[in-house]
Design an enzyme around this catalytic site. Structure first.
Site, PDB file in Angstrom:
ATOM      1  N   ARG A  20      -9.632   2.444  -7.250  1.00  0.00           N
ATOM      2  CA  ARG A  20     -10.563   1.331  -6.844  1.00  0.00           C
ATOM      3  C   ARG A  20     -10.040   0.636  -5.650  1.00  0.00           C
ATOM      4  O   ARG A  20      -8.889   0.311  -5.417  1.00  0.00           O
ATOM      5  CB  ARG A  20     -10.082   0.399  -7.895  1.00  0.00           C
ATOM      6  CG  ARG A  20     -11.383  -0.830  -7.741  1.00  0.00           C
ATOM      7  CD  ARG A  20     -11.509  -1.716  -9.018  1.00  0.00           C
ATOM      8  NE  ARG A  20      -9.997  -2.190  -9.182  1.00  0.00           N
ATOM      9  CZ  ARG A  20      -9.952  -3.375  -9.799  1.00  0.00           C
ATOM     10  NH1 ARG A  20     -10.925  -4.092 -10.176  1.00  0.00           N
ATOM     11  NH2 ARG A  20      -8.822  -3.821 -10.008  1.00  0.00           N
TER      12      ARG A  20
ATOM     13  N   THR B 214     -12.824  -3.383  -1.357  1.00  0.00           N
ATOM     14  CA  THR B 214     -14.546  -3.251  -1.703  1.00  0.00           C
ATOM     15  C   THR B 214     -14.645  -3.375  -3.314  1.00  0.00           C
ATOM     16  O   THR B 214     -15.595  -3.777  -3.749  1.00  0.00           O
ATOM     17  CB  THR B 214     -15.224  -2.056  -1.162  1.00  0.00           C
ATOM     18  OG1 THR B 214     -14.484  -0.930  -1.894  1.00  0.00           O
ATOM     19  CG2 THR B 214     -14.908  -1.725   0.250  1.00  0.00           C
TER      20      THR B 214
ATOM     21  N   ASP C 185      -2.222  -5.069 -15.001  1.00  0.00           N
ATOM     22  CA  ASP C 185      -2.503  -3.673 -14.645  1.00  0.00           C
ATOM     23  C   ASP C 185      -2.098  -2.506 -15.781  1.00  0.00           C
ATOM     24  O   ASP C 185      -0.887  -2.386 -15.843  1.00  0.00           O
ATOM     25  CB  ASP C 185      -2.086  -3.709 -13.210  1.00  0.00           C
ATOM     26  CG  ASP C 185      -2.349  -2.258 -12.642  1.00  0.00           C
ATOM     27  OD1 ASP C 185      -2.453  -1.067 -13.258  1.00  0.00           O
ATOM     28  OD2 ASP C 185      -3.046  -2.520 -11.499  1.00  0.00           O
TER      29      ASP C 185
ATOM     30  N   ASP D   2      -0.049  -0.047 -14.060  1.00  0.00           N
ATOM     31  CA  ASP D   2       1.222  -0.466 -13.930  1.00  0.00           C
ATOM     32  C   ASP D   2       2.334  -0.715 -14.981  1.00  0.00           C
ATOM     33  O   ASP D   2       3.463  -0.329 -15.109  1.00  0.00           O
ATOM     34  CB  ASP D   2       1.297  -1.688 -12.938  1.00  0.00           C
ATOM     35  CG  ASP D   2       0.948  -1.447 -11.460  1.00  0.00           C
ATOM     36  OD1 ASP D   2       1.345  -0.112 -11.044  1.00  0.00           O
ATOM     37  OD2 ASP D   2       0.667  -2.529 -10.838  1.00  0.00           O
TER      38      ASP D   2
HETATM   39  N1  URA Z   1      -7.627  -2.467 -14.073  1.00  0.00           N
HETATM   40  C1  URA Z   1      -6.451  -3.071 -14.747  1.00  0.00           C
HETATM   41  O1  URA Z   1      -5.517  -2.135 -14.958  1.00  0.00           O
HETATM   42  N2  URA Z   1      -6.254  -4.213 -15.122  1.00  0.00           N
HETATM   43  C2  URA Z   1      -7.390  -5.060 -15.090  1.00  0.00           C
HETATM   44  O2  URA Z   1      -7.330  -6.219 -15.436  1.00  0.00           O
HETATM   45  C3  URA Z   1      -8.639  -4.840 -14.158  1.00  0.00           C
HETATM   46  C4  URA Z   1      -8.581  -3.364 -13.929  1.00  0.00           C
END
Ligand code: URA
Length: 208
Positions: A103, A107, A199, A202
């Site tokens: 991602r 953008t 995330d 992560d």
């Molecule tokens: N990707 C993620 O890992 N967490 C989110 O909250 C949104 C996209």
């Protein structure tokens, strides 16, 4: 929205709370993702097509069943990777195809960087795996890729969805069923799901 299935299962709700907890360490987080993926895939595959198969027990011959269609697991890199193992254990003959999308943080749009699908589709049903259906950009782009490849039966299996991402999927690919643990409130200004779990990449890979 008709095609969205939030799991009613208490085990899923219990594990989701552990997953949300910011104190949950990567090892436990990966374990929960693996277990929840299996539970959600179990629900998502309740309508798989069967065909008759003869089998000999130690006592007699009988007619059993086997899966008719070849299944493909398509984790969206990198957070989807942690969902593969739990589901693959349930259906070891599934093929795993990787599609890499990241991602763009500016953008918030998906950029495809890895795709080694062969020319002809080798599977009849695809399960797209991504824990977070946030803006929906990656999910929509992955369904686009799979449809172009020639797969017509596609389902999305994730952990959390945001209304924004669900609306985009509903608009672009309304026939794709979406199986989630829960639908959360909204996205924040950086595209993260609230309350969410942070995330998912992560937290699995210890890179946060
Ligand atoms: N990707 C993620 O890992 N967490 C989110 O909250 C949104 C996209």
């Amino acid at each position: 929205m008709a095609n969205i299935h939030s799991s009613p299962h208490p085990l899923v709700a219990h594990k989701l709370t552990l997953l949300r907890d910011k104190r949950t360490e990567p090892k436990k987080f990966r374990e929960l993702i693996r277990e929840m993926a299996a539970l959600l895939a179990y629900e998502a595959t309740a309508d798989l097509v069967l065909q008759a198969k003869q089998v000999e027990t130690p006592l007699a011959e009988t007619t059993g069943s086997e899966l008719k269609e070849k299944i493909g697991l398509v984790p969206i890199l990198r957070a989807g990777l942690g969902m593969v193992e739990g589901i693959w254990n349930l259906m070891p003959s599934a093929e795993v195809w990787h599609i890499g999308l990241y991602r763009d943080e500016r953008t918030l749009k998906p950029v495809e960087y890895y795709n080694k699908l062969p020319v002809e589709p080798t599977i009849a049903l695809c399960l797209i795996l991504d824990p977070m259906l946030a803006t929906g950009g990656s999910a929509v782009a992955t369904v686009d890729v799979l449809k172009r490849w020639g797969v017509h039966k596609i389902k999305f299996v994730g952990i959390l969805g945001a209304p924004e991402g669900l609306a985009l999927m509903e608009k672009q690919h309304p026939e794709v069923p979406i199986h989630l643990a829960a639908v959360d409130e909204r996205l924040n200004e950086r595209g993260y799901i609230l309350p969410g779990l942070g995330d998912a990449g992560d937290r699995q890979f210890g890179t946060g």
